[in-house]
Enzyme design. Structure first.
Site, PDB file in Angstrom:
ATOM      1  N   CYS B  44       0.830  -1.191   0.000  1.00 23.66           N
ATOM      2  CA  CYS B  44       0.000   0.000   0.000  1.00 23.66           C
ATOM      3  C   CYS B  44       0.873   1.253   0.000  1.00 23.66           C
ATOM      4  CB  CYS B  44      -0.885  -0.022   1.250  1.00 23.66           C
ATOM      5  SG  CYS B  44      -2.114   1.311   1.295  1.00 23.66           S
ATOM      6  N   ASP B  46       0.415   3.619   1.920  1.00 23.10           N
ATOM      7  CA  ASP B  46       0.382   4.137   3.291  1.00 23.10           C
ATOM      8  C   ASP B  46       1.788   4.386   3.827  1.00 23.10           C
ATOM      9  OD1 ASP B  46       0.223   4.075   6.289  1.00 23.10           O
ATOM     10  OD2 ASP B  46      -1.898   3.786   5.852  1.00 23.10           O
ATOM     11  N   ARG B  48       2.947   4.359   6.592  1.00 22.93           N
ATOM     12  CA  ARG B  48       3.368   3.562   7.742  1.00 22.93           C
ATOM     13  C   ARG B  48       3.807   2.155   7.358  1.00 22.93           C
ATOM     14  NH1 ARG B  48      -2.237   4.568  10.688  1.00 22.93           N
ATOM     15  NH2 ARG B  48      -2.807   4.103   8.516  1.00 22.93           N
ATOM     16  N   HIS B 105      -2.302  -4.334   5.243  1.00 22.00           N
ATOM     17  CA  HIS B 105      -1.925  -3.777   6.542  1.00 22.00           C
ATOM     18  C   HIS B 105      -3.146  -3.303   7.337  1.00 22.00           C
ATOM     19  CE1 HIS B 105      -2.437   0.611   5.703  1.00 22.00           C
ATOM     20  NE2 HIS B 105      -2.470   0.134   4.466  1.00 22.00           N
ATOM     21  N   CYS B 108      -6.167   0.143   7.040  1.00 24.08           N
ATOM     22  CA  CYS B 108      -5.942   0.611   5.665  1.00 24.08           C
ATOM     23  C   CYS B 108      -7.027   1.618   5.267  1.00 24.08           C
ATOM     24  CB  CYS B 108      -5.960  -0.581   4.703  1.00 24.08           C
ATOM     25  SG  CYS B 108      -5.755  -0.073   2.970  1.00 24.08           S
TER      26      CYS B 108
END
Lengths: 225, 225, 225, 225
Positions: B44, B46, B48, B105, B108
């Site tokens: 992703c 993302d 993080r 994850h 999300c």
């Protein structure tokens, strides 16, 4: 037993036991409060170009799209399932990032495949071909108005691809508006794993300048002020 | 002066002066000999979720696609400019990677946006909506045949999305063929930044198991052998 | 009275009273026996580029297509009313010419319009735009594999357009066959009205060489033989 | 050694050493200041019909399109890659020429091929056939309302083709407008290499008149005035 790659399990073990332990609190906060990255990076899938590594960034700092040849498609009304456009929309309108960085790199396989196809992209794979076809406007612009004629043709097209992606970014109304208002900046950068060099595009000249030189100049200026 | 984010320039300075200096020779070899990653990760955007961080991987080891919600589209004949399909084709037929890892994850945002839309994706952004629409088959499968009914609905859909992407991978003829021949493995994994947990999907049960437990079992087995 | 341009009537008077009188017999034979040109020239409409002038050719010697930017389209099955393809077919299969010469030139307005459009051909006229779009593969090839990086970009694209037209000629089955059999030759040339220079493309290097130098070398060789 | 036609190299040598030397300054000015032709000629590719020769024109004076049978297609919205329409647009809207001359000629091979096909153009070549199909409206008009029934049928169709091209010119909005405003004139002419005759179409009668007669009458009138 699992056939999950053993190196990944080993690597994860190191992460969990060393890195996570060290930053546990920060990471828990990231989980609790959500991500608030200020920077989105559009980078290549190339295994040698790791945005977090190059920018020494911590989890939570960079929202990262990675696709073949770090391409931004132009805005297309009703543009369907375009993953990079979706990521841009999510980052800009949802996460409200402040910077978009298109990060190209040396010896990019996507750019090389484009060059080797010599315009016959149909031979370059049923998905890779149509994808890197997005480099065509970059190649045409490069042929029409080369910024620096002395560049190696592969490098010149890598740069041209970054410039084209920056142009394409500005075709998205939600990006163009924020940039014009001064609430969003877009940047081009290029990385060479071999020499470790990072170059940043000068928006006026469209030439790429050494990032370490930029840093030095920034420091001088700060000392003066 | 440049308006390139100062934190990125500072981060890069650390990279150049510490990391690059330490691994100069390895990085130069990566530039000279090209990349030969054995693993491709579909992850992703993302901020993080950093695949290289989680797997403690070095440059050259992971070919990484990152898109919103780590989605793999199904194979579509003449599928146009689908960036993730292009990256898969490049990695599998060009780089001949040995493993494809779909890495989902916790928390999300793409999955959450899908859930909040309650089926009205047209309100979820002109690009994000059509993109996360790819989660629909996952949601339908989850509703019809839940693997574990006790899961939190957000987590359940994150898992279901990973399972769907694994199914979609197998619709690509060039993937299906290599998997059948035993020359390519596909894997599902899920990461939680807050607890630092990595879970790996068991291909038989389709349940996700703790990666540290897997590691421990692998070590035991090696000790026995 | 007529509004036919007076200069044309005056010019025609000169032709009739001087030129025609001098070559009357040859011209009557051309009318009686028909044309048998050995050379077809694909040239630009530009008023400064007159193939018969540059090659000091007499009536009956050059079959001449002139279009904007001396472009040869690629062969397209069922390609409709493509005038240049029709002229090629007529010259090659009907008149059985022995040479096809693509004659480009300095400061070509079509090439310039293409460069100034920077890929946005829709602004370049509803007919000129689609027509010079045929230069796109030339521009892409130039960006991918420049033959000579030191060339001025306008000149470089003029050369690239000629090279592309030569490639396109070979896509016509009736041309490709005869060239392969050794019964037809294709050539690239470039003319500069200002310096009076003619340059001929070397088929091996794809570089353009001064025609006067070629003539000198041919004469030397003849003297040696 | 080069296989560039020796006669062309020899002819070019004559041009360079005699013609260019004589007009060097004019030609350099043409290169520096660009072309400003007042006349565009739509002529045939036929090697016996050289507009610059017939009109004793110098470089810079005639913008010339040459296609098989000197045809002007009708205006077609979104007309794609029509080379002759592109040349018209470039000359009329870009160069702002003052005259368009459709120049037909005796024993035109394109007209002859049309006549021999007897309506079965599919046998006339995959490109020539569709191209000369543009003569169909001319043939139909000729059959319906012959201007002069005593003409040889080949000549009659050559004339009819010119008349049709003049009609088609007026279908282009950017031509029609300028002609109506009196800022652009369109003309039909016909040339016979064998007798050296040039005939100009009388716009009222649509008959073709000897250009030398026109010249004589113009001179008389000038003497009277």
């Amino acid at each position: 037993m699992t056939d999950f790659p053993k190196e990944l399990l080993t690597g994860y073990g190191l992460y969990k036991e060393r890195i996570y332990r060290q930053f546990e609190e920060e990471y828990q906060n990231l989980a609790i409060y959500g991500q608030e990255p200020e920077v989105m990076v559009i980078s290549c899938c190339d295994s040698r170009v790791t945005p977090e590594g190059i920018f020494h960034a911590q989890p939570g700092e960079l929202f990262v799209v990675r696709n073949v040849a770090n391409l931004v498609p132009p805005f297309i009304q009703g543009g369907g399932t375009h993953g990079t456009s979706a990521a841009l929309e999510y980052a800009v309108t949802g996460l409200k990032v402040k910077h978009l960085v298109v990060l190209g790199h040396c010896k990019c396989g996507g750019v090389q495949a484009f060059r080797e196809s010599n315009g016959k992209l149909s031979k370059t794979g049923q998905f890779v071909g149509p994808w890197i076809k997005m480099l065509e406007p970059a190649a045409i612009t490069l042929a029409c108005t080369p910024v620096d004629k002395n560049e190696d043709p592969q490098l010149a097209l890598e740069y041209a691809g970054i410039r084209q992606s920056l142009k394409n970014l500005m075709t998205f109304p939600f990006i163009e508006k924020l940039v014009t208002q001064g609430n969003l900046d877009i940047h081009g950068a290029w990385f060479d794993i071999g020499s470790g060099s990072l170059r940043v595009m000068n928006k006026e000249t469209e030439l790429f300048e050494d990032a370490q030189d930029l840093r030095a100049r920034l420091k001088e200026q700060e000392a003066e002020d």
